[in-house]
Design a protein around this motif. Structure first.
Motif, PDB file in Angstrom:
ATOM      1  N   UNK A 196       0.980  -1.104  -0.249  1.00 46.77           N
ATOM      2  CA  UNK A 196      -0.199  -0.500  -0.026  1.00 46.77           C
ATOM      3  C   UNK A 196       0.986   1.495  -0.237  1.00 46.77           C
ATOM      4  N   UNK A 197       1.493   1.814  -0.869  1.00 53.71           N
ATOM      5  CA  UNK A 197       2.264   2.360  -0.894  1.00 53.71           C
ATOM      6  C   UNK A 197       1.554   4.268  -2.125  1.00 53.71           C
ATOM      7  N   UNK A 198      -0.509   3.785  -2.742  1.00 54.67           N
ATOM      8  CA  UNK A 198      -0.081   4.857  -3.979  1.00 54.67           C
ATOM      9  C   UNK A 198      -1.776   5.426  -3.479  1.00 54.67           C
ATOM     10  N   UNK A 199      -1.290   6.688  -2.581  1.00 53.27           N
ATOM     11  CA  UNK A 199      -2.797   7.216  -2.717  1.00 53.27           C
ATOM     12  C   UNK A 199      -2.791   8.414  -3.412  1.00 53.27           C
ATOM     13  N   UNK A 200      -4.554   8.878  -3.921  1.00 53.88           N
ATOM     14  CA  UNK A 200      -4.524   9.756  -5.023  1.00 53.88           C
ATOM     15  C   UNK A 200      -5.745  10.519  -3.971  1.00 53.88           C
ATOM     16  N   UNK A 201      -6.109  11.323  -4.834  1.00 48.42           N
ATOM     17  CA  UNK A 201      -7.507  12.819  -5.016  1.00 48.42           C
ATOM     18  C   UNK A 201      -8.313  12.650  -5.969  1.00 48.42           C
ATOM     19  N   UNK A 202      -9.417  11.789  -5.705  1.00 50.54           N
ATOM     20  CA  UNK A 202     -10.303  11.827  -7.051  1.00 50.54           C
ATOM     21  C   UNK A 202     -11.787  13.528  -7.235  1.00 50.54           C
ATOM     22  N   UNK A 203     -11.940  13.997  -8.045  1.00 46.12           N
ATOM     23  CA  UNK A 203     -13.182  14.834  -7.768  1.00 46.12           C
ATOM     24  C   UNK A 203     -14.481  13.975  -8.874  1.00 46.12           C
ATOM     25  N   UNK A 204     -15.362  14.143  -7.530  1.00 47.12           N
ATOM     26  CA  UNK A 204     -16.588  13.078  -8.436  1.00 47.12           C
ATOM     27  C   UNK A 204     -17.267  14.514  -9.006  1.00 47.12           C
ATOM     28  N   UNK A 205     -18.439  13.372  -9.480  1.00 44.41           N
ATOM     29  CA  UNK A 205     -19.579  14.423  -9.603  1.00 44.41           C
ATOM     30  C   UNK A 205     -20.795  14.210 -10.453  1.00 44.41           C
ATOM     31  N   UNK A 206     -21.596  14.662 -10.162  1.00 46.31           N
ATOM     32  CA  UNK A 206     -23.282  14.168 -10.326  1.00 46.31           C
ATOM     33  C   UNK A 206     -24.151  15.199 -10.884  1.00 46.31           C
ATOM     34  N   UNK A 207     -24.909  14.767 -12.183  1.00 46.68           N
ATOM     35  CA  UNK A 207     -25.783  16.179 -12.009  1.00 46.68           C
ATOM     36  C   UNK A 207     -26.911  15.616 -10.911  1.00 46.68           C
ATOM     37  N   UNK A 208     -27.065  14.612 -10.348  1.00 44.68           N
ATOM     38  CA  UNK A 208     -28.438  14.443  -8.644  1.00 44.68           C
ATOM     39  C   UNK A 208     -27.724  13.744  -7.497  1.00 44.68           C
ATOM     40  N   UNK A 209     -27.503  14.263  -6.794  1.00 43.37           N
ATOM     41  CA  UNK A 209     -26.990  13.482  -5.623  1.00 43.37           C
ATOM     42  C   UNK A 209     -28.193  12.824  -5.299  1.00 43.37           C
ATOM     43  N   UNK A 210     -29.120  13.226  -5.186  1.00 42.30           N
ATOM     44  CA  UNK A 210     -30.184  13.432  -4.094  1.00 42.30           C
ATOM     45  C   UNK A 210     -31.232  11.679  -4.490  1.00 42.30           C
ATOM     46  N   UNK A 211     -30.662  10.839  -5.619  1.00 39.34           N
ATOM     47  CA  UNK A 211     -31.423   9.739  -6.765  1.00 39.34           C
ATOM     48  C   UNK A 211     -30.082   8.431  -6.816  1.00 39.34           C
ATOM     49  N   UNK A 212     -30.715   8.465  -7.885  1.00 38.96           N
ATOM     50  CA  UNK A 212     -29.501   7.295  -7.545  1.00 38.96           C
ATOM     51  C   UNK A 212     -28.526   7.323  -8.598  1.00 38.96           C
ATOM     52  N   UNK A 213     -27.309   8.410  -7.563  1.00 41.49           N
ATOM     53  CA  UNK A 213     -26.527   9.627  -8.274  1.00 41.49           C
ATOM     54  C   UNK A 213     -25.138   8.421  -9.067  1.00 41.49           C
ATOM     55  N   UNK A 214     -25.460   7.362  -8.867  1.00 37.85           N
ATOM     56  CA  UNK A 214     -24.404   6.572  -9.491  1.00 37.85           C
ATOM     57  C   UNK A 214     -24.514   5.581 -11.011  1.00 37.85           C
ATOM     58  N   UNK A 215     -25.595   6.318 -11.409  1.00 36.05           N
ATOM     59  CA  UNK A 215     -25.737   6.029 -12.818  1.00 36.05           C
ATOM     60  C   UNK A 215     -25.364   6.697 -13.628  1.00 36.05           C
ATOM     61  N   UNK A 216     -24.992   7.621 -13.011  1.00 33.26           N
ATOM     62  CA  UNK A 216     -24.747   9.492 -14.011  1.00 33.26           C
ATOM     63  C   UNK A 216     -23.120   9.224 -13.897  1.00 33.26           C
ATOM     64  N   UNK A 217     -22.558   9.081 -12.914  1.00 32.35           N
ATOM     65  CA  UNK A 217     -21.376   9.930 -12.092  1.00 32.35           C
ATOM     66  C   UNK A 217     -20.276   9.719 -12.790  1.00 32.35           C
ATOM     67  N   UNK A 218     -19.615  10.250 -12.594  1.00 33.86           N
ATOM     68  CA  UNK A 218     -17.992  10.904 -13.433  1.00 33.86           C
ATOM     69  C   UNK A 218     -16.784  11.499 -12.207  1.00 33.86           C
ATOM     70  N   UNK A 219     -16.225  11.244 -12.679  1.00 35.63           N
ATOM     71  CA  UNK A 219     -14.699  11.678 -12.300  1.00 35.63           C
ATOM     72  C   UNK A 219     -13.705  11.842 -12.786  1.00 35.63           C
TER      73      UNK A 219
END
Length: 229
Positions: A196-219
């Motif tokens: 375990x030697x690599x840590x990464x920061x990701x920015x995620x985005x969704x048009x709607x965090x209130x519903x099934x956000x994973x269906x349109x998630x981008x990162x």
């Protein structure tokens, strides 16, 4: 009588960042992840791809292969501040060994269990300490957001894992047993342990965090750090 052409008002061009403006912090969330070794990353990708092809499950595969250190945090500050905070948190942290106990049920879904030492019973303290350090670093930058709910670090409930099947089970719990049998029948190799030697920061985005956000998630990948370097 000939009409005189009237001057036209140029059509306004919408600001491409107006809807996805970083200044307001929405619709962005940030996650800091431990990246597994390439063999394990390939295993996660294979399993989640098979589940999508067979059942249409997309949640676990919507993310890059990762073990969450802190996840889905609403950090409406300049990105340089987030990077600086994580940089301070991982400074002088050594790499450590991560053990993979294989496919396990966790919550409503399935994961590769990477929470314990080789004995399968003792929590990996180095993993937990790293998550706690990064949580403490980014917490002052966070502004609460209702959706999805915040994920503050809690040593009592933290379980290091690599997701294989997750939020889709909120919608199709009737398919869990079949999906589990399917996953366990896949001949997908993975590493029993990795560095375990690599840590990464990701920015995620969704048009709607209130519903099934994973269906349109981008990162987007923002930055990586190599522990002990």
């Amino acid at each position: 009588m000939q009409s005189i052409p009237q001057p036209t008002t140029p059509m306004a061009v919408p600001d491409k960042d107006a809807r996805f403006g970083r200044g307001a912090g929405d619709p962005y969330r940030y996650g800091v992840y431990l990246r597994p070794d390439p063999v394990t990353c390939a295993a996660v990708t294979a399993v989640t791809s098979h589940l999508r092809a067979q059942y249409g499950f997309v949640s676990a595969g919507a993310f890059p292969p990762h073990a969450t250190l802190v996840g889905s945090r609403h950090l409406p500050v300049p990105e340089d501040e987030i990077i600086a905070a994580v940089t301070r948190a991982v400074a002088d942290v050594p790499a450590f060994t991560v053990h993979n106990a294989g496919v396990r049920q966790q919550g409503i879904g399935l994961v590769y269990d990477v929470h314990h030492l080789a004995d399968g019973a003792t929590p990996n303290r180095e993993f937990m300490d790293l998550a706690a350090r990064i949580d403490a670093a980014v917490a002052p930058l966070e502004t609460p957001a209702p959706n999805p709910a915040g994920h503050p670090f809690d040593a009592a409930t933290f379980r290091a894992h690599l997701s294989l099947l997750s939020h889709d089970m909120n919608v199709r719990p009737d398919l869990f047993e079949e999906a589990e049998e399917y996953v366990r029948g896949l001949a997908v190799p993975y590493s029993d342990s990795f560095r375990g030697d690599t840590v990464a920061l990701y920015r995620t985005s969704s048009d709607d965090w209130t519903g099934r956000w994973w269906t349109g998630l981008t990162w987007e990948h923002v930055r990586s750090w190599r522990l002990g370097s």
